[in-house]
Design a protein around this motif. Structure first.
Motif, PDB file in Angstrom:
ATOM      1  N   ALA A 131      34.921  38.254  41.792  1.00  0.00           N
ATOM      2  CA  ALA A 131      33.603  37.629  41.960  1.00  0.00           C
ATOM      3  C   ALA A 131      33.117  37.773  43.396  1.00  0.00           C
ATOM      4  O   ALA A 131      31.948  38.126  43.641  1.00  0.00           O
ATOM      5  CB  ALA A 131      33.668  36.159  41.549  1.00  0.00           C
ATOM      6  N   ARG A 132      34.021  37.528  44.369  1.00  0.00           N
ATOM      7  CA  ARG A 132      33.637  37.665  45.791  1.00  0.00           C
ATOM      8  C   ARG A 132      33.257  39.108  46.111  1.00  0.00           C
ATOM      9  O   ARG A 132      32.244  39.375  46.763  1.00  0.00           O
ATOM     10  CB  ARG A 132      34.778  37.206  46.694  1.00  0.00           C
ATOM     11  CG  ARG A 132      34.793  35.714  46.960  1.00  0.00           C
ATOM     12  CD  ARG A 132      35.745  35.352  48.111  1.00  0.00           C
ATOM     13  NE  ARG A 132      37.137  35.652  47.784  1.00  0.00           N
ATOM     14  CZ  ARG A 132      37.939  34.865  47.066  1.00  0.00           C
ATOM     15  NH1 ARG A 132      37.485  33.707  46.612  1.00  0.00           N
ATOM     16  NH2 ARG A 132      39.179  35.203  46.827  1.00  0.00           N
ATOM     17  N   ALA A 133      34.064  40.057  45.651  1.00  0.00           N
ATOM     18  CA  ALA A 133      33.800  41.475  45.953  1.00  0.00           C
ATOM     19  C   ALA A 133      32.493  41.954  45.325  1.00  0.00           C
ATOM     20  O   ALA A 133      31.786  42.781  45.904  1.00  0.00           O
ATOM     21  CB  ALA A 133      34.966  42.331  45.456  1.00  0.00           C
ATOM     22  N   ALA A 134      32.162  41.423  44.140  1.00  0.00           N
ATOM     23  CA  ALA A 134      30.938  41.848  43.450  1.00  0.00           C
ATOM     24  C   ALA A 134      29.725  41.024  43.856  1.00  0.00           C
ATOM     25  O   ALA A 134      28.593  41.374  43.518  1.00  0.00           O
ATOM     26  CB  ALA A 134      31.143  41.744  41.934  1.00  0.00           C
ATOM     27  N   THR A 138      30.152  34.918  35.804  1.00  0.00           N
ATOM     28  CA  THR A 138      29.620  36.255  35.535  1.00  0.00           C
ATOM     29  C   THR A 138      30.761  37.240  35.299  1.00  0.00           C
ATOM     30  O   THR A 138      30.700  38.075  34.393  1.00  0.00           O
ATOM     31  CB  THR A 138      28.734  36.733  36.697  1.00  0.00           C
ATOM     32  OG1 THR A 138      27.692  35.771  36.901  1.00  0.00           O
ATOM     33  CG2 THR A 138      28.135  38.099  36.431  1.00  0.00           C
ATOM     34  N   VAL A 139      31.827  37.149  36.096  1.00  0.00           N
ATOM     35  CA  VAL A 139      32.996  38.018  35.892  1.00  0.00           C
ATOM     36  C   VAL A 139      33.586  37.760  34.511  1.00  0.00           C
ATOM     37  O   VAL A 139      33.891  38.693  33.767  1.00  0.00           O
ATOM     38  CB  VAL A 139      34.060  37.782  36.990  1.00  0.00           C
ATOM     39  CG1 VAL A 139      35.321  38.591  36.697  1.00  0.00           C
ATOM     40  CG2 VAL A 139      33.497  38.114  38.360  1.00  0.00           C
ATOM     41  N   ASN A 165      34.459  39.442  28.888  1.00  0.00           N
ATOM     42  CA  ASN A 165      34.359  39.095  27.468  1.00  0.00           C
ATOM     43  C   ASN A 165      33.227  39.831  26.771  1.00  0.00           C
ATOM     44  O   ASN A 165      32.873  39.511  25.646  1.00  0.00           O
ATOM     45  CB  ASN A 165      34.199  37.580  27.306  1.00  0.00           C
ATOM     46  CG  ASN A 165      35.470  36.852  27.665  1.00  0.00           C
ATOM     47  OD1 ASN A 165      36.537  37.135  27.123  1.00  0.00           O
ATOM     48  ND2 ASN A 165      35.379  35.928  28.613  1.00  0.00           N
ATOM     49  N   ASP A 166      32.657  40.822  27.467  1.00  0.00           N
ATOM     50  CA  ASP A 166      31.617  41.692  26.915  1.00  0.00           C
ATOM     51  C   ASP A 166      30.400  40.915  26.418  1.00  0.00           C
ATOM     52  O   ASP A 166      29.833  41.216  25.372  1.00  0.00           O
ATOM     53  CB  ASP A 166      32.198  42.574  25.799  1.00  0.00           C
ATOM     54  CG  ASP A 166      31.395  43.851  25.631  1.00  0.00           C
ATOM     55  OD1 ASP A 166      30.724  44.259  26.602  1.00  0.00           O
ATOM     56  OD2 ASP A 166      31.422  44.419  24.532  1.00  0.00           O
ATOM     57  N   TYR A 167      30.021  39.887  27.175  1.00  0.00           N
ATOM     58  CA  TYR A 167      28.822  39.113  26.856  1.00  0.00           C
ATOM     59  C   TYR A 167      27.615  40.024  27.004  1.00  0.00           C
ATOM     60  O   TYR A 167      27.464  40.718  28.009  1.00  0.00           O
ATOM     61  CB  TYR A 167      28.742  37.909  27.798  1.00  0.00           C
ATOM     62  CG  TYR A 167      27.604  36.968  27.545  1.00  0.00           C
ATOM     63  CD1 TYR A 167      27.578  36.184  26.396  1.00  0.00           C
ATOM     64  CD2 TYR A 167      26.575  36.834  28.460  1.00  0.00           C
ATOM     65  CE1 TYR A 167      26.535  35.305  26.162  1.00  0.00           C
ATOM     66  CE2 TYR A 167      25.533  35.953  28.239  1.00  0.00           C
ATOM     67  CZ  TYR A 167      25.516  35.189  27.092  1.00  0.00           C
ATOM     68  OH  TYR A 167      24.482  34.320  26.866  1.00  0.00           O
ATOM     69  N   GLU A 168      26.765  40.046  25.987  1.00  0.00           N
ATOM     70  CA  GLU A 168      25.699  41.057  25.951  1.00  0.00           C
ATOM     71  C   GLU A 168      24.533  40.801  26.905  1.00  0.00           C
ATOM     72  O   GLU A 168      23.838  41.730  27.301  1.00  0.00           O
ATOM     73  CB  GLU A 168      25.185  41.233  24.521  1.00  0.00           C
ATOM     74  CG  GLU A 168      24.590  39.969  23.923  1.00  0.00           C
ATOM     75  CD  GLU A 168      24.142  40.187  22.474  1.00  0.00           C
ATOM     76  OE1 GLU A 168      23.396  41.158  22.240  1.00  0.00           O
ATOM     77  OE2 GLU A 168      24.545  39.385  21.624  1.00  0.00           O
ATOM     78  N   PHE A 169      24.278  39.548  27.306  1.00  0.00           N
ATOM     79  CA  PHE A 169      23.086  39.238  28.105  1.00  0.00           C
ATOM     80  C   PHE A 169      23.392  39.251  29.603  1.00  0.00           C
ATOM     81  O   PHE A 169      23.226  38.254  30.302  1.00  0.00           O
ATOM     82  CB  PHE A 169      22.505  37.894  27.679  1.00  0.00           C
ATOM     83  CG  PHE A 169      22.115  37.866  26.227  1.00  0.00           C
ATOM     84  CD1 PHE A 169      21.065  38.638  25.765  1.00  0.00           C
ATOM     85  CD2 PHE A 169      22.824  37.099  25.316  1.00  0.00           C
ATOM     86  CE1 PHE A 169      20.709  38.627  24.420  1.00  0.00           C
ATOM     87  CE2 PHE A 169      22.476  37.079  23.979  1.00  0.00           C
ATOM     88  CZ  PHE A 169      21.411  37.850  23.527  1.00  0.00           C
ATOM     89  N   ALA A 177      22.959  46.383  36.003  1.00  0.00           N
ATOM     90  CA  ALA A 177      23.361  46.547  37.410  1.00  0.00           C
ATOM     91  C   ALA A 177      24.452  45.533  37.782  1.00  0.00           C
ATOM     92  O   ALA A 177      25.405  45.866  38.502  1.00  0.00           O
ATOM     93  CB  ALA A 177      22.148  46.392  38.320  1.00  0.00           C
ATOM     94  N   THR A 178      24.317  44.296  37.286  1.00  0.00           N
ATOM     95  CA  THR A 178      25.324  43.272  37.560  1.00  0.00           C
ATOM     96  C   THR A 178      26.644  43.637  36.894  1.00  0.00           C
ATOM     97  O   THR A 178      27.713  43.540  37.510  1.00  0.00           O
ATOM     98  CB  THR A 178      24.839  41.892  37.065  1.00  0.00           C
ATOM     99  OG1 THR A 178      23.592  41.580  37.693  1.00  0.00           O
ATOM    100  CG2 THR A 178      25.851  40.814  37.365  1.00  0.00           C
ATOM    101  N   ARG A 179      26.570  44.066  35.642  1.00  0.00           N
ATOM    102  CA  ARG A 179      27.777  44.480  34.922  1.00  0.00           C
ATOM    103  C   ARG A 179      28.490  45.602  35.683  1.00  0.00           C
ATOM    104  O   ARG A 179      29.709  45.582  35.846  1.00  0.00           O
ATOM    105  CB  ARG A 179      27.418  44.938  33.506  1.00  0.00           C
ATOM    106  CG  ARG A 179      28.615  45.333  32.653  1.00  0.00           C
ATOM    107  CD  ARG A 179      28.197  45.818  31.271  1.00  0.00           C
ATOM    108  NE  ARG A 179      27.437  44.839  30.530  1.00  0.00           N
ATOM    109  CZ  ARG A 179      27.968  43.838  29.830  1.00  0.00           C
ATOM    110  NH1 ARG A 179      29.286  43.708  29.777  1.00  0.00           N
ATOM    111  NH2 ARG A 179      27.190  42.994  29.186  1.00  0.00           N
TER     112      ARG A 179
END
Length: 197
Positions: free
Chosen positions: A9-12, A18-19, A24-28, A32-34
């Motif tokens: 999370a820190r690196a991204a 969100t991580v 868990n392959d959440y679709e929404f 770019a964030t993914r």
């Protein structure tokens, strides 16, 4: 020291949730964030802790498959088909063989295979219906084959009698008059090796 989701999370530059959503392959989630999260996972070498995940969810996404002998072509093909079907539904399969030993069959119902999986597909050859019913626990157990025919237990079987009737009719129609059936074992149930006149 192991890389954590917090490190990712820190690196991204995103929240921990969100991580989790990406893993868990959440679709929404914005593409770019993914991608940022996936890049951080790859760069840091993060690996999900499946044990911790299963403790939180109560699910392992693993199925147990206990077969008699994987050297037998029937069981090898059955294992392959079960694994393919399970994978399409997001499951992995742990396969063990009992080699027709009572201790191994009871172990499938009570041992590590049950603890590591969400359900068990089982071909018992030695233990009976009472043993399966009393040792199956709370997770689903589905029997495969005709060795146990008991209304208390879930069962997937084949229509062997219909198949045998069709085969005999085919041979008779071809002029064959001396037909033998090989392969039934002493003590098999009528469901597995029944005779018809």
């Amino acid at each position: 020291m192991a890389v954590t989701m917090n490190d990712v999370a820190r690196a991204a530059g995103v929240l921990l949730k969100t991580v989790s959503n990406v893993l868990n392959d959440y679709e929404f989630i914005r593409p770019a964030t993914r991608q940022r999260v996936q890049d951080a996972i790859a760069e840091l070498g993060y690996e999900a802790n499946l044990t911790a995940r299963s403790l939180r969810s109560g699910k392992t996404r693993m199925l147990g498959l206990m077969l008699s002998d994987l050297a037998a072509p029937y069981y090898a093909e059955l294992a392959s088909r079960v694994m393919t079907a399970a994978e399409r539904r997001g499951y992995r399969v742990l396969v063990e063989q009992s080699v027709a030993l009572e201790a191994n069959e009871l172990g499938a119902l009570q041992g590590p295979l049950r603890q590591l999986t969400d359900g068990l597909l089982f071909t018992p050859l030695v233990v009976g219906a009472d043993a399966v019913a009393s040792h199956r626990g709370t997770k689903p157990v589905v029997l495969l084959g005709e060795h146990i025919l008991d209304s208390r237990l879930d069962l997937v079987t084949m229509r062997n009698r219909d198949a045998a009737h069709s085969l005999a009719a085919h041979l008779l129609a071809g002029g064959r008059r001396r037909i033998a059936v090989l392969g039934a074992r002493p003590g098999e149930s009528a469901g597995a090796a029944g005779r018809h006149a």
